[in-house]
Design an enzyme around this catalytic site. Structure first.
Site, short mmCIF file in Angstrom:
data_model
loop_
_atom_site.label_atom_id
_atom_site.label_comp_id
_atom_site.label_asym_id
_atom_site.label_seq_id
_atom_site.Cartn_x
_atom_site.Cartn_y
_atom_site.Cartn_z
N GLU B 49 0.81 -1.23 0.00
CA GLU B 49 0.00 0.00 0.00
C GLU B 49 0.84 1.27 0.00
O GLU B 49 0.42 2.30 -0.52
CB GLU B 49 -0.97 0.01 1.18
CG GLU B 49 -2.11 -1.00 1.07
CD GLU B 49 -1.75 -2.39 1.60
OE1 GLU B 49 -0.56 -2.63 1.89
OE2 GLU B 49 -2.66 -3.23 1.72
N GLN B 112 -8.73 -6.24 12.21
CA GLN B 112 -8.26 -5.25 11.23
C GLN B 112 -8.90 -3.89 11.42
O GLN B 112 -9.13 -3.16 10.46
CB GLN B 112 -8.46 -5.75 9.80
CG GLN B 112 -7.57 -6.96 9.52
CD GLN B 112 -7.45 -7.29 8.04
OE1 GLN B 112 -8.37 -7.05 7.27
NE2 GLN B 112 -6.32 -7.86 7.66
N MET B 468 24.39 8.71 2.28
CA MET B 468 24.14 9.97 2.97
C MET B 468 24.39 9.86 4.47
O MET B 468 24.92 10.77 5.10
CB MET B 468 22.71 10.45 2.70
CG MET B 468 22.41 11.82 3.25
SD MET B 468 23.56 13.08 2.65
CE MET B 468 22.55 13.87 1.39
C1 LIG Z 1 12.42 5.71 5.27
C2 LIG Z 1 13.73 6.34 5.62
N1 LIG Z 1 14.54 5.75 6.51
C3 LIG Z 1 15.72 6.32 6.82
C4 LIG Z 1 16.11 7.50 6.25
C5 LIG Z 1 17.42 8.14 6.61
N2 LIG Z 1 18.31 8.21 5.44
C6 LIG Z 1 18.43 9.32 4.71
S1 LIG Z 1 19.45 9.14 3.42
C7 LIG Z 1 19.79 7.54 3.83
C8 LIG Z 1 20.73 6.71 3.03
C9 LIG Z 1 20.22 6.43 1.67
O1 LIG Z 1 21.05 5.46 1.10
P1 LIG Z 1 20.90 5.06 -0.41
O2 LIG Z 1 19.47 4.83 -0.74
O3 LIG Z 1 21.84 3.98 -0.73
O4 LIG Z 1 21.31 6.41 -1.17
P2 LIG Z 1 22.73 7.20 -1.14
O5 LIG Z 1 22.68 8.18 -0.01
O6 LIG Z 1 23.81 6.18 -0.96
O7 LIG Z 1 22.77 7.88 -2.45
C10 LIG Z 1 19.08 7.19 4.99
C11 LIG Z 1 19.17 5.88 5.64
C12 LIG Z 1 15.21 8.08 5.32
N3 LIG Z 1 15.46 9.24 4.72
N4 LIG Z 1 14.05 7.48 5.00
#
Ligand SMILES: Cc1ncc(C[n+]2csc(CCOP(=O)(O)OP(=O)(O)O)c2C)c(N)n1
Lengths: 173, 553
Positions: B49, B112, B468
């Site tokens: 969803e 539910q 990031m």
């Molecule tokens: C649902 C969710 N969980 C955690 C985060 C925290 N967060 C922000 S950027 C990131 C890393 C993203 O990694 P990736 O998708 O591999 O992209 P990259 O930064 O390596 O380009 C995380 C864990 C988030 N933004 N959204």
């Protein structure tokens, strides 16, 4: 500074949750909140007392306005208004001190609404000043319980804030 | 004629010109699905969803129409929550319909049952629990009106099963009363004139454009404003696309990972014109030093955004397009020669840059994608480093061509949003820029994409880590890395093939260039697994507590 907001809302289920939720979510503190139906059963009025500076109040006002159920908000703090609150106080009152308490009740134009061998329950209505003074005078006797309704308020004179709500106008402008 | 409320719901959606619904069935929503048998509206069966909500969101961002998604009660409804919050934070018009247990069971912790209206109060513009069958048509009408007008946002309708099965005499109302809802569209005349005067007098103006420009369809007016008063334009993540990227007045993104010249221009300007933007903390990293010498004019449809984060000298509440149209006739053409020269020098002196050392650099991938993509391509990103690189290095000349989760920053947004975007714009090229982390949050929707035969171009910027967060740990935790490396990742090219797509893996600039023209000109869906330099940081970067002109890198 304390502000009194008179808020007209659509009488929909959940409207209190929406308003209370907004206050807690955005970190606004409510001093008191009283709610009840108006002369129009589909509209309720909330009287909300909050403390804060201009900017705080402005943000609060605008956030409240964003709630679809909120029809109109009037900050009546600076207008001429009458406000009342009803308070029930249960105070210890043994035979020896009963007369003294009843004298205070008289002076403050309060009313005794229940009597037991050890206590008196007193009802008082009025504005903040009067209620605080009364509470202070009873304290030495031992206040066992105190319940307040929260403040309700209404503009003085012929102005009514329920009628012809021109609603959410461009306040910024 | 009497029909069931569920059928009435579908009639209402038809009246609202809904073409497509993203959803997932279940017990409590059974009557509504049954009614879907008798409509021309297309239903897209998703895999989760959350995907339905993001698809409706992506669809809405690309088309400007209201996105609609549908789920059952309980877990179906809670799975939507991230998607609803995402739409709320980015002001996306959406109507969300959930099934609910029968009214007699509501409040009993029935199977539910969840209080989804309670849960979504803070993340919807408004929501409704339909208690009486007769209420439904008016509620749907109100929901569409609320979702799409003023500052748009998601509206949820929770429909108990017994109400859905009840019969009503159906009539879709032409008008509905919302006594508490009157968005201000027209800017206040005196304020408009005063804003025009300030703009005319300004010698160093900068325009700061946000997502409101796209929502209001005000890109032409923005361009006219910028050219008339000779004001360079910087944009937020949401504002990207609303001003032509190849224009000499284009400054790129500002804020945390903004261009140095945009941040410097904002710091030096004498008049900052905020258009459909909200001064959020990714832009205003520190309030005290933000645009310190500027008179700030703030144009936005939401009065609550005025003065919320930054005190502005001249607020104008109104629809951005409407307000700009009102301002334009009061302006005279001017040149700001000295300011233009200063801007030119800033751009030359502090360009975006990265080191080329033979490895495949993420910035290089984006630059090349930008070069080879179709002019009208829609780029959808996930959240993380790749998102910032895309925002920095991609150029757009059309609004509604960059789609990203801004306010919520929800990883997992990219794939489902791209599916919604492609279904909303079947003739446009849709390119995904996604991390190896984010794709794995919602990659079940590859099934939906395959089923719908969507020619998505998926570029995974694969650093085998949560780039990031690694960068944050580098700067804020003295490089004590934890929980940011994936020691197992699937072979993403192979994954694509499993879903019937083309799959490629590239590890060098040469390999990328060898496949890029073909991949972007073919009609088939593709995953390109780009193994990028794992140590790359997103720069410039404004560290916590610094002003935007104090970026490092
Ligand atoms: C649902 C969710 N969980 C955690 C985060 C925290 N967060 C922000 S950027 C990131 C890393 C993203 O990694 P990736 O998708 O591999 O992209 P990259 O930064 O390596 O380009 C995380 C864990 C988030 N933004 N959204």
């Amino acid at each position: 500074m304390k502000h009194i907001l008179s808020v007209l809302v659509e009488n929909n289920p959940g409207v209190l949750t929406r308003i209370a939720g907004l206050f807690s979510r955005r970190g606004f503190n409510i001093d008191s909140l009283a709610v009840g139906m108006t002369e129009n059963s589909s509209v309720s009025r909330m009287t909300i007392v909050v403390e804060g500076d201009e900017r705080y109040l402005e943000q609060l006002n605008k956030q409240l306005h964003k709630l679809v159920d909120v029809i109109k908000i009037s900050d009546i703090t600076r207008d001429a208004y009458v406000d009342r609150e009803l308070v029930l106080i249960k105070v210890s009152a043994d035979a020896a001190r009963r007369a003294e308490i009843m004298q205070l009740v008289d002076i403050f134009r309060a009313r005794i609404v229940d009597v037991s061998p050890k206590t008196l329950t007193i009802e008082i209505t009025g504005n903040d000043g009067k209620i605080i003074a009364f509470e202070d005078s009873l304290r030495p006797f031992g206040i066992k319980e105190l319940v307040r309704t929260g403040k309700i308020a209404m503009l003085r004179g012929k102005k009514a804030s329920t009628k012809n709500h021109t609603n959410k106008e461009e306040e910024e402008s | 004629m009497e029909i069931t409320v569920a059928e009435a719901l579908i009639r209402c959606l038809e009246q609202e010109n809904v073409e497509i619904i993203f959803g997932y069935p279940g017990g409590a929503i059974l009557p509504v699905y049954d009614a879907l048998n008798k409509t021309v509206i297309k239903h897209v069966l998703v895999r989760h969803e959350q995907g339905a909500a993001h698809m409706a969101d992506g669809y809405a961002r690309v088309t400007g129409k209201v996105g609609v998604c549908l789920a059952t009660s309980g877990p179906g409804a809670t799975n939507l929550v991230t998607g609803i919050a995402n739409a709320y934070m980015d002001s996306v018009p959406m109507v969300v319909i959930t099934g609910q247990v029968s009214t007699s069971m509501v409040g009993t912790d029935a199977f539910q049952e969840v209080d989804i209206t309670g849960i979504t109060i803070p993340i919807t513009k408004h929501n409704y629990l339909v208690k009486e069958p007769e209420q439904l048509p008016a509620i749907v009408k109100k929901a569409f009106l609320l979702a799409s007008s003023g500052r748009p946002g998601p509206v949820l309708i929770d429909l108990p099963k017994d109400v859905a099965q009840a019969k009503i005499d159906f009539k879709y109302p032409k008008k509905v009363g919302l006594p508490g809802y009157k968005p201000t569209v027209k800017g206040h005349t005196a304020m408009v004139q005063q804003a025009a005067r300030i703009m005319c007098r300004s010698q160093r103006p900068v325009i700061y454009a946000g997502g409101g420009v796209r929502i209001a369809g005000a890109a032409p007016e923005l361009l006219q404003l910028a050219e008339t008063i000779c004001a360079p334009v910087t944009h937020t993540l949401m504002g990207l696309g609303s001003f032509p990227g190849d224009h000499h007045l284009f400054l790129g993104m500002l804020g945390l990972h903004g261009t140095r010249y945009a941040n410097q221009a904002v710091t030096e300007c004498d008049c900052l014109i905020a258009v459909g933007a909200r001064f959020d903390d990714r832009v205003v990293t520190k309030i005290s030093g933000f645009a310190p010498t500027a008179k700030i004019i703030h144009i936005d449809i939401d009065p609550a955004e005025i003065g919320k984060n930054v005190i502005t000298q001249l607020p104008i509440v109104g629809d951005v397009k409407n307000v700009l149209r009102a301002i334009l006739p009061h302006l005279q053409k001017k040149e700001n020669t000295a300011w233009m020269e200063r801007i030119r020098r800033l751009k030359e002196g502090m360009p975006l840059r990265y080191k080329q050392d033979g490895a495949l650099k993420p910035q290089f991938v984006i630059e090349k994608l930008n070069e080879y993509k179709e002019d009208s391509a829609i780029v959808v990103t996930d959240v993380g480093q790749h998102q910032m690189w895309a925002a920095q290095y991609m150029r757009f000349n059309e609004p509604r061509s960059f789609i990203s989760s801004g306010g919520l920053g929800a990883m997992g947004f990219c794939l489902p949003a791209a599916i919604g975007a492609q279904l909303g714009a079947p003739d446009r090229q849709v390119i995904m820029v996604v991390g190896d982390g984010g794709i794995q949050m919602t990659m079940q929707e590859l099934g939906t994409a395959a089923e719908q035969r969507l020619p998505l171009k998926i570029f995974i910027l694969n650093n085998n880590r949560l780039g990031m967060v690694r960068q944050l740990q580098e700067f804020y935790c003295e490089s004590r890395y934890i929980a940011v490396d994936f020691n197992f990742n699937p072979d993403f090219a192979e994954l694509g093939r499993i879903y019937g797509m083309e799959g490629h893996t590239v590890e060098t600039p040469e390999q990328l260039l060898a496949i890029l023209p073909q991949v972007l000109s073919s009609a088939s869906p593709v995953i390109v697994n780009c193994i990028i330099d794992r140590e790359e940081d997103v720069l410039p970067m404004v560290l916590d507590g610094s002003n935007i002109d104090e970026a490092i890198g």
